[in-house]
Motif scaffolding. Sequence first.
Motif, PDB file in Angstrom:
ATOM      1  N   ASP A  23     -79.154  14.360 -33.955  1.00 10.97           N
ATOM      2  CA  ASP A  23     -77.707  14.581 -33.998  1.00 10.97           C
ATOM      3  C   ASP A  23     -77.166  15.059 -32.654  1.00 10.97           C
ATOM      4  O   ASP A  23     -75.988  14.875 -32.348  1.00 10.97           O
ATOM      5  N   ASP A  24     -78.027  15.678 -31.845  1.00 11.78           N
ATOM      6  CA  ASP A  24     -77.610  16.220 -30.549  1.00 11.78           C
ATOM      7  C   ASP A  24     -77.746  15.219 -29.411  1.00 11.78           C
ATOM      8  O   ASP A  24     -77.496  15.555 -28.258  1.00 11.78           O
ATOM      9  N   PHE A  25     -78.155  13.992 -29.702  1.00 11.32           N
ATOM     10  CA  PHE A  25     -78.361  12.987 -28.662  1.00 11.32           C
ATOM     11  C   PHE A  25     -77.040  12.680 -27.967  1.00 11.32           C
ATOM     12  O   PHE A  25     -76.072  12.277 -28.601  1.00 11.32           O
ATOM     13  N   ASP A  26     -76.989  12.899 -26.656  1.00  5.87           N
ATOM     14  CA  ASP A  26     -75.771  12.669 -25.879  1.00  5.87           C
ATOM     15  C   ASP A  26     -76.090  11.708 -24.730  1.00  5.87           C
ATOM     16  O   ASP A  26     -76.582  12.114 -23.686  1.00  5.87           O
ATOM     17  N   GLU A  27     -75.825  10.432 -24.967  1.00  4.62           N
ATOM     18  CA  GLU A  27     -76.146   9.415 -23.966  1.00  4.62           C
ATOM     19  C   GLU A  27     -75.345   9.626 -22.682  1.00  4.62           C
ATOM     20  O   GLU A  27     -75.860   9.418 -21.588  1.00  4.62           O
ATOM     21  N   HIS A  28     -74.106  10.065 -22.800  1.00  2.83           N
ATOM     22  CA  HIS A  28     -73.271  10.294 -21.618  1.00  2.83           C
ATOM     23  C   HIS A  28     -73.907  11.328 -20.688  1.00  2.83           C
ATOM     24  O   HIS A  28     -73.908  11.166 -19.473  1.00  2.83           O
ATOM     25  N   GLN A  29     -74.461  12.376 -21.248  1.00  3.85           N
ATOM     26  CA  GLN A  29     -75.113  13.417 -20.455  1.00  3.85           C
ATOM     27  C   GLN A  29     -76.338  12.845 -19.730  1.00  3.85           C
ATOM     28  O   GLN A  29     -76.580  13.159 -18.559  1.00  3.85           O
ATOM     29  N   LEU A  30     -77.105  11.998 -20.400  1.00 10.98           N
ATOM     30  CA  LEU A  30     -78.262  11.371 -19.765  1.00 10.98           C
ATOM     31  C   LEU A  30     -77.844  10.438 -18.642  1.00 10.98           C
ATOM     32  O   LEU A  30     -78.458  10.421 -17.571  1.00 10.98           O
ATOM     33  N   VAL A  31     -76.800   9.649 -18.872  1.00 15.41           N
ATOM     34  CA  VAL A  31     -76.307   8.729 -17.843  1.00 15.41           C
ATOM     35  C   VAL A  31     -75.864   9.511 -16.613  1.00 15.41           C
ATOM     36  O   VAL A  31     -76.207   9.158 -15.481  1.00 15.41           O
ATOM     37  N   THR A  32     -75.128  10.593 -16.823  1.00 12.48           N
ATOM     38  CA  THR A  32     -74.658  11.421 -15.715  1.00 12.48           C
ATOM     39  C   THR A  32     -75.831  11.989 -14.925  1.00 12.48           C
ATOM     40  O   THR A  32     -75.831  11.962 -13.689  1.00 12.48           O
ATOM     41  N   ALA A  33     -76.836  12.484 -15.614  1.00 16.50           N
ATOM     42  CA  ALA A  33     -78.012  13.029 -14.931  1.00 16.50           C
ATOM     43  C   ALA A  33     -78.732  11.947 -14.126  1.00 16.50           C
ATOM     44  O   ALA A  33     -79.155  12.191 -12.987  1.00 16.50           O
ATOM     45  N   CYS A  34     -78.848  10.751 -14.679  1.00 11.06           N
ATOM     46  CA  CYS A  34     -79.529   9.664 -13.973  1.00 11.06           C
ATOM     47  C   CYS A  34     -78.745   9.219 -12.740  1.00 11.06           C
ATOM     48  O   CYS A  34     -79.341   8.899 -11.712  1.00 11.06           O
ATOM     49  N   ILE A  35     -77.426   9.201 -12.836  1.00 16.28           N
ATOM     50  CA  ILE A  35     -76.604   8.805 -11.690  1.00 16.28           C
ATOM     51  C   ILE A  35     -76.813   9.764 -10.527  1.00 16.28           C
ATOM     52  O   ILE A  35     -76.898   9.345  -9.380  1.00 16.28           O
ATOM     53  N   THR A  36     -76.915  11.048 -10.826  1.00 17.51           N
ATOM     54  CA  THR A  36     -77.064  12.036  -9.755  1.00 17.51           C
ATOM     55  C   THR A  36     -78.503  12.156  -9.259  1.00 17.51           C
ATOM     56  O   THR A  36     -78.717  12.593  -8.135  1.00 17.51           O
ATOM     57  N   GLN A  37     -79.492  11.758 -10.076  1.00 19.73           N
ATOM     58  CA  GLN A  37     -80.889  11.998  -9.719  1.00 19.73           C
ATOM     59  C   GLN A  37     -81.696  10.750  -9.346  1.00 19.73           C
ATOM     60  O   GLN A  37     -82.733  10.880  -8.701  1.00 19.73           O
ATOM     61  N   LEU A  38     -81.255   9.569  -9.753  1.00 17.17           N
ATOM     62  CA  LEU A  38     -82.061   8.364  -9.564  1.00 17.17           C
ATOM     63  C   LEU A  38     -81.346   7.306  -8.735  1.00 17.17           C
ATOM     64  O   LEU A  38     -80.122   7.182  -8.794  1.00 17.17           O
ATOM     65  N   ALA A  39     -82.129   6.544  -8.007  1.00 24.66           N
ATOM     66  CA  ALA A  39     -81.592   5.387  -7.290  1.00 24.66           C
ATOM     67  C   ALA A  39     -81.119   4.357  -8.313  1.00 24.66           C
ATOM     68  O   ALA A  39     -81.604   4.316  -9.446  1.00 24.66           O
TER      69      ALA A  39
END
Length: 79
Positions: A23-39
């Motif tokens: 229920d706590d799965f937040d795809e937007h939060q994961l996308v944001t983290a990947c944008i800032t951390q990954l090529a």
Amino acid sequence: MVPAPDPTTGQTPVAFVQPAHLDDFDEHQLVTACITQLAGYKRPTRFIPLQELPRSTIGKLLHGPLQEQAEALTHSTDT
């Protein structure tokens, strides 16, 4: 993360995640983290939440079943 077939690039990264609570799965939060951390080429194009990731008897992550699932999901969205 496992590769999945992509008609444009050949392969695309797909991430399987095991949130503490589905229920706590937040795809937007994961996308944001990947944008800032990954090529860009390393960023997953899809996040798939699972209750439990497949593991071997000694606790290692089994990539084969995840890759098969990613390929099946890719093929099901193509049709």
